[in-house]
Scaffold this motif. Structure first.
Motif, PDB file in Angstrom:
ATOM      1  N   LEU A  32     -11.903  66.983 -86.876  1.00 45.32           N
ATOM      2  CA  LEU A  32     -13.388  66.988 -88.299  1.00 45.32           C
ATOM      3  C   LEU A  32     -14.177  65.500 -88.404  1.00 45.32           C
ATOM      4  CD1 LEU A  32     -13.427  70.123 -90.378  1.00 45.32           C
ATOM      5  CD2 LEU A  32     -15.554  69.337 -89.202  1.00 45.32           C
ATOM      6  N   SER A  33     -12.037  65.357 -88.238  1.00 38.61           N
ATOM      7  CA  SER A  33     -11.126  64.098 -89.056  1.00 38.61           C
ATOM      8  C   SER A  33     -11.894  62.799 -87.844  1.00 38.61           C
ATOM      9  CB  SER A  33      -9.482  63.855 -88.642  1.00 38.61           C
ATOM     10  OG  SER A  33      -9.122  62.871 -89.158  1.00 38.61           O
ATOM     11  N   ARG A  34     -11.352  63.271 -86.919  1.00 36.76           N
ATOM     12  CA  ARG A  34     -12.267  62.710 -85.476  1.00 36.76           C
ATOM     13  C   ARG A  34     -13.923  61.838 -85.884  1.00 36.76           C
ATOM     14  NH1 ARG A  34      -9.311  65.272 -80.731  1.00 36.76           N
ATOM     15  NH2 ARG A  34      -7.383  64.819 -80.960  1.00 36.76           N
ATOM     16  N   ARG A  35     -14.892  62.863 -85.876  1.00 34.73           N
ATOM     17  CA  ARG A  35     -15.972  62.943 -86.317  1.00 34.73           C
ATOM     18  C   ARG A  35     -16.167  61.982 -87.272  1.00 34.73           C
ATOM     19  NH1 ARG A  35     -20.988  66.222 -84.727  1.00 34.73           N
ATOM     20  NH2 ARG A  35     -22.676  64.783 -85.506  1.00 34.73           N
ATOM     21  N   VAL A  36     -15.197  62.353 -88.262  1.00 37.67           N
ATOM     22  CA  VAL A  36     -15.738  61.019 -89.722  1.00 37.67           C
ATOM     23  C   VAL A  36     -15.400  59.641 -89.423  1.00 37.67           C
ATOM     24  CG1 VAL A  36     -14.807  60.878 -92.253  1.00 37.67           C
ATOM     25  CG2 VAL A  36     -14.980  63.068 -91.373  1.00 37.67           C
ATOM     26  N   GLU A  37     -14.145  59.844 -88.714  1.00 32.51           N
ATOM     27  CA  GLU A  37     -13.916  58.269 -89.080  1.00 32.51           C
ATOM     28  C   GLU A  37     -14.741  57.883 -87.699  1.00 32.51           C
ATOM     29  OE1 GLU A  37      -9.974  58.829 -86.898  1.00 32.51           O
ATOM     30  OE2 GLU A  37      -9.704  59.204 -88.867  1.00 32.51           O
ATOM     31  N   ALA A  38     -15.553  58.062 -86.057  1.00 37.31           N
ATOM     32  CA  ALA A  38     -15.703  57.910 -86.091  1.00 37.31           C
ATOM     33  C   ALA A  38     -17.704  57.236 -86.263  1.00 37.31           C
ATOM     34  CB  ALA A  38     -16.625  58.775 -84.262  1.00 37.31           C
ATOM     35  N   THR A  39     -18.164  58.192 -87.273  1.00 42.87           N
ATOM     36  CA  THR A  39     -18.971  57.685 -88.240  1.00 42.87           C
ATOM     37  C   THR A  39     -19.012  57.206 -89.818  1.00 42.87           C
ATOM     38  OG1 THR A  39     -19.668  60.265 -87.868  1.00 42.87           O
ATOM     39  CG2 THR A  39     -21.146  59.210 -89.948  1.00 42.87           C
ATOM     40  N   ARG A  40     -17.960  56.471 -89.666  1.00 47.05           N
ATOM     41  CA  ARG A  40     -17.978  55.739 -90.644  1.00 47.05           C
ATOM     42  C   ARG A  40     -17.061  54.636 -90.501  1.00 47.05           C
ATOM     43  NH1 ARG A  40     -15.403  59.239 -96.314  1.00 47.05           N
ATOM     44  NH2 ARG A  40     -17.186  60.887 -95.600  1.00 47.05           N
ATOM     45  N   GLY A  41     -16.588  54.954 -89.382  1.00 48.14           N
ATOM     46  CA  GLY A  41     -16.722  53.093 -88.865  1.00 48.14           C
ATOM     47  C   GLY A  41     -15.465  52.106 -89.986  1.00 48.14           C
TER      48      GLY A  41
END
Length: 271
Positions: free
Chosen positions: A224-233
């Motif tokens: 989830l953390s990786r998904r958030v970081e990839a999405t928010r840039g």
């Protein structure tokens, strides 16, 4: 019909009890406390209430729910609504589904809004299954143009399908012929928290997970953390934090000495 409790901020309990002792109805006294909080609030950016969304095989009366409510109300000074999804405890209309989790949670938001507390002043706190309910509710509120104050996800799963595939007790069964594909088909349309957080790039978000969790392994929060970081840039202005808590199992995160300071610091960052 959803069974629910409204817990008062610690500092308001005596006034409400005195009002009830003078003959005022419990409903009027508690609703008056909500109005008083709204009137006294000096910061428009601070939360006034929290909705606690409990996990599977739990209810609002289970100790883990009660202790979460105690932290949010007594220690953090929030009004707290804790309720049971349809099909849980004394709530009617079951069985629950991924769609009804968000629908039931939205009903609690509507209840607060009818008493003057808008979603922008409401913190969502989801534990385990409740993390899916919290993100589904966040999507509903975002679509309506009324996003919540923030969301805290404790021991969240990346998706129901991923949770089924990584649940330790199920691993021997998954070794049976055809079991893996059966799980994939059964949970294909389950709560997909990873997809939800990707659609909520402006939602302040805190992930809490114990590194000894044997029910929902910490890898779910890592994904989830990786998904958030990839999405928010580059959206560094939107608070996001992932806190891994050493030595905690699925129900022990709340008891860790770093949990309360982490939650308090997160709420200050959002405000």
């Amino acid at each position: 019909s959803l069974g629910a409790w409204h817990a008062l901020p610690g500092g308001m309990a005596r006034d409400v009890l005195e009002a009830v002792a003078r003959g005022q109805s419990v409903d009027l006294a508690y609703d008056g406390a909500l109005r008083a909080s709204r009137t006294r609030a000096s910061e428009d950016s601070a939360p006034l209430a929290a909705i606690y969304l409990h996990g599977n095989f739990e209810s609002r009366s289970k100790w883990v729910s009660v202790e979460h409510v105690r932290m949010l109300s007594t220690l953090l000074g929030l009004h707290v609504l804790v309720f049971d999804y349809r099909g849980f405890a004394d709530s009617t209309g079951g069985p629950p589904s991924p769609d009804t989790l968000g629908e039931d949670a939205h009903a609690v938001v509507d209840w607060l809004e009818a008493r003057g507390i808008p979603p922008s002043r409401v913190l969502l706190y989801g534990h385990s299954l409740g993390s899916g309910a919290a993100t589904q509710l966040s999507l509903r509120l975002e679509a309506a143009g009324t996003p919540p104050f923030a969301a805290i996800l404790e021991a969240p799963f990346y998706s129901l399908r991923a949770a089924a595939l990584t649940f330790p007790a199920a691993l021997p069964l998954l070794a049976l012929p055809g079991a893996h594909s059966l799980v994939l088909r059964s949970f294909m349309n389950g709560c997909r928290t990873g997809d939800a957080v990707a659609q909520l790039p402006t939602l302040p978000l805190l992930l809490l997970h114990g590194d000894d969790d044997t029910t929902v392994p910490i890898q779910h929060s890592v994904m989830l953390s990786r998904r958030v970081e990839a999405t928010r840039g580059r959206r560094a202005s939107v608070p996001f934090r992932f806190e891994a808590l050493h030595g905690c199992d699925h129900l022990q995160v709340l008891l860790h000495p770093r949990t309360l300071p982490t939650v308090s610091a997160f709420l200050r960052d959002v405000s």
